[in-house]
Design an enzyme around this catalytic site. Sequence first.
Site, mmCIF file in Angstrom:
data_model
loop_
_atom_site.group_PDB
_atom_site.id
_atom_site.type_symbol
_atom_site.label_atom_id
_atom_site.label_comp_id
_atom_site.label_asym_id
_atom_site.label_seq_id
_atom_site.Cartn_x
_atom_site.Cartn_y
_atom_site.Cartn_z
ATOM 1 C CE1 TYR A 128 -52.774 -13.165 -73.949
ATOM 2 C CE2 TYR A 128 -55.057 -12.749 -73.316
ATOM 3 C CZ TYR A 128 -53.886 -13.490 -73.192
ATOM 4 O OH TYR A 128 -53.840 -14.547 -72.308
ATOM 5 C CE LYS A 170 -52.399 -17.947 -74.806
ATOM 6 N NZ LYS A 170 -51.136 -18.548 -74.280
ATOM 7 C CB THR A 174 -56.687 -16.961 -72.435
ATOM 8 O OG1 THR A 174 -57.705 -16.071 -72.003
ATOM 9 C CG2 THR A 174 -56.372 -16.633 -73.885
ATOM 10 C CG ASP A 175 -61.764 -16.775 -70.393
ATOM 11 O OD1 ASP A 175 -60.822 -15.996 -70.643
ATOM 12 O OD2 ASP A 175 -62.587 -16.561 -69.473
ATOM 13 C CD GLU A 176 -58.623 -12.204 -72.199
ATOM 14 O OE1 GLU A 176 -58.446 -11.311 -73.032
ATOM 15 O OE2 GLU A 176 -58.167 -12.157 -71.038
HETATM 16 P P1 NAD Z 1 -47.235 -13.371 -67.364
HETATM 17 O O1 NAD Z 1 -47.214 -12.232 -68.333
HETATM 18 O O2 NAD Z 1 -47.298 -13.086 -65.906
HETATM 19 O O3 NAD Z 1 -45.937 -14.284 -67.581
HETATM 20 C C1 NAD Z 1 -45.478 -14.629 -68.862
HETATM 21 C C2 NAD Z 1 -44.088 -15.231 -68.731
HETATM 22 O O4 NAD Z 1 -43.642 -15.571 -70.057
HETATM 23 C C3 NAD Z 1 -43.057 -14.252 -68.150
HETATM 24 O O5 NAD Z 1 -42.252 -14.912 -67.189
HETATM 25 C C4 NAD Z 1 -42.229 -13.844 -69.361
HETATM 26 O O6 NAD Z 1 -40.894 -13.513 -69.032
HETATM 27 C C5 NAD Z 1 -42.313 -15.094 -70.229
HETATM 28 N N1 NAD Z 1 -42.123 -14.772 -71.653
HETATM 29 C C6 NAD Z 1 -42.737 -13.792 -72.365
HETATM 30 N N2 NAD Z 1 -42.267 -13.784 -73.625
HETATM 31 C C7 NAD Z 1 -41.364 -14.799 -73.712
HETATM 32 C C8 NAD Z 1 -40.542 -15.294 -74.777
HETATM 33 N N3 NAD Z 1 -40.564 -14.726 -75.981
HETATM 34 N N4 NAD Z 1 -39.757 -16.350 -74.529
HETATM 35 C C9 NAD Z 1 -39.717 -16.926 -73.288
HETATM 36 N N5 NAD Z 1 -40.448 -16.481 -72.251
HETATM 37 C C10 NAD Z 1 -41.263 -15.426 -72.456
HETATM 38 O O7 NAD Z 1 -48.434 -14.283 -67.852
HETATM 39 P P2 NAD Z 1 -49.450 -15.175 -66.986
HETATM 40 O O8 NAD Z 1 -50.579 -14.328 -66.579
HETATM 41 O O9 NAD Z 1 -48.694 -15.949 -66.006
HETATM 42 O O10 NAD Z 1 -49.986 -16.152 -68.125
HETATM 43 C C11 NAD Z 1 -49.317 -17.380 -68.413
HETATM 44 C C12 NAD Z 1 -50.060 -18.106 -69.506
HETATM 45 O O11 NAD Z 1 -51.394 -18.374 -69.084
HETATM 46 C C13 NAD Z 1 -50.182 -17.306 -70.812
HETATM 47 O O12 NAD Z 1 -50.017 -18.206 -71.875
HETATM 48 C C14 NAD Z 1 -51.582 -16.744 -70.772
HETATM 49 O O13 NAD Z 1 -52.088 -16.559 -72.073
HETATM 50 C C15 NAD Z 1 -52.323 -17.848 -70.032
HETATM 51 N N6 NAD Z 1 -53.515 -17.401 -69.266
HETATM 52 C C16 NAD Z 1 -53.418 -16.349 -68.400
HETATM 53 C C17 NAD Z 1 -54.555 -15.978 -67.655
HETATM 54 C C18 NAD Z 1 -54.498 -14.855 -66.655
HETATM 55 O O14 NAD Z 1 -55.542 -14.484 -66.103
HETATM 56 N N7 NAD Z 1 -53.346 -14.297 -66.348
HETATM 57 C C19 NAD Z 1 -55.748 -16.684 -67.822
HETATM 58 C C20 NAD Z 1 -55.796 -17.746 -68.721
HETATM 59 C C21 NAD Z 1 -54.660 -18.114 -69.436
HETATM 60 P P1 TYD Z 2 -57.235 -7.372 -66.882
HETATM 61 O O1 TYD Z 2 -56.766 -7.667 -65.506
HETATM 62 O O2 TYD Z 2 -56.361 -6.566 -67.787
HETATM 63 O O3 TYD Z 2 -57.629 -8.764 -67.548
HETATM 64 P P2 TYD Z 2 -58.393 -9.075 -68.973
HETATM 65 O O4 TYD Z 2 -58.457 -7.841 -69.782
HETATM 66 O O5 TYD Z 2 -57.495 -10.096 -69.587
HETATM 67 O O6 TYD Z 2 -59.734 -9.602 -68.586
HETATM 68 O O7 TYD Z 2 -58.620 -6.604 -66.767
HETATM 69 C C1 TYD Z 2 -59.734 -7.168 -66.091
HETATM 70 C C2 TYD Z 2 -60.914 -6.260 -66.298
HETATM 71 O O8 TYD Z 2 -60.661 -5.002 -65.637
HETATM 72 C C3 TYD Z 2 -61.157 -5.905 -67.763
HETATM 73 O O9 TYD Z 2 -62.552 -5.832 -67.999
HETATM 74 C C4 TYD Z 2 -60.524 -4.531 -67.917
HETATM 75 C C5 TYD Z 2 -60.710 -3.915 -66.545
HETATM 76 N N1 TYD Z 2 -59.662 -2.937 -66.136
HETATM 77 C C6 TYD Z 2 -60.023 -1.669 -65.669
HETATM 78 O O10 TYD Z 2 -61.217 -1.316 -65.592
HETATM 79 N N2 TYD Z 2 -59.025 -0.814 -65.299
HETATM 80 C C7 TYD Z 2 -57.704 -1.150 -65.370
HETATM 81 O O11 TYD Z 2 -56.831 -0.294 -65.042
HETATM 82 C C8 TYD Z 2 -57.344 -2.464 -65.820
HETATM 83 C C9 TYD Z 2 -55.909 -2.899 -65.922
HETATM 84 C C10 TYD Z 2 -58.368 -3.327 -66.195
#
Ligand code: NAD
Ligand code: TYD
Length: 351
Positions: A157, A161, A132-134
Amino acid sequence: MSKKILITGGAGFIGSHVVRLFVNKYPEYEIYNLDKLTYAGNLKNITDIEKAPNYHFIRTDIVDATALHTLFSIHQFDSVIHLAAESHVDRSITNPLEFVMTNVVGTVNLLNAAKECWKGNMDGKLFYHVSTDEVYGSLHDGSYFLENTPYDPQSPYSASKASSDHFVRAYYNTYKLPVVLSNCSNNYGPNQFPEKLIPLFINNIRNYKPLPVYGKGDNVRDWLYVTDHALAIDDVFHKGKTGETYNIGGFNEWTNLELIKVVCKAMDKKLGRPEGESENLIVYVTDRAGHDLRYAIDANKIMKELGWEPSLQFEEGIERTIEWYMNNQQWMDEVTSGDYAGYYAEMYGNK
Ligand code: NAD
Ligand code: TYD
């Protein structure tokens, strides 16, 4: 060329789109989706491909090192695309250790299993770590995250990561494990668990529930439609250079409040409600602890070197996203039953 690819977290939001893309686009590959099926994992995300001959599901926890070693020795995977993670910042504030276990220990377990299986012959092998970019922290000026921006994670988080990214690079440096990494900005689209901003707000608008905006709503995120991320992962997997990192983002920054207003307007239209009705649901709540101000990705490297670019404009992506959630109310009802009510009450005080 045939490949045996282990994709972790393929029942989650992004993972389900990656699994679907690879199963359909590469029938010659065997795709093994490994997932623990936590609250965020849902096999209903991938029912359309579950019967494909090149798809296999394995329910395992990546914290279980023995299980991973056994799986690698049975299946002899030649590549890993690692997405499994605990992914929600708010949950990491409540329970950081769970994030250390899955995101750090789980990643090191996978690295060890791959290293052991591939020792003596690393040719044609690849461990792709999706991040992630975070990890880069919070921007307070007009600059962008580059691949060499120093890590400065601010939440449990992002710290977990960042730690996993460091371990992946350490295995490349120390054991010559062939790795590649990508760091992507915020994703949105179908199948995202409704604890994240966009699906949470779509669901709340539909049910006339308050829209809890943290702080003043002036935090900035850079949003990318999830299938564009999946396509970028395809490019990095096939064309990325071993040992390299690629930043992925849509050059699509919005303050939370601006973005919420776009969603509100589109929902009013979709539901045939008077304009402004959804916006009236906005409530300002206590800010998230340590809330990162701005994320913004410079995606020039992947665009220039691998030829990837985002395909969807944000307004179209939001339209498609809303359409999907409106057409899949049963999915929403299922994922918001059970534990979700307890989580929601704890986070938002039963609003
Ligand atoms: P998500 O939470 O929707 O899905 C995570 C999946 O991992 C789920 O299916 C869960 O069951 C599985 N999981 C969790 N713990 C586990 C374990 N101990 N063993 C096996 N499986 C396990 O997450 P997402 O949003 O799809 O993100 C997927 C990946 O992409 C992550 O690594 C996240 O850091 C990265 N990412 C997410 C975003 C975003 O905006 N969502 C952006 C950049 C990178
Ligand atoms: P989120 O979807 O949790 O992603 P991330 O924290 O990984 O960027 O949140 C996106 C943005 O929205 C973040 O600045 C937090 C804000 N946010 C709210 O203002 N209210 C909410 O209920 C949630 C879940 C997020």
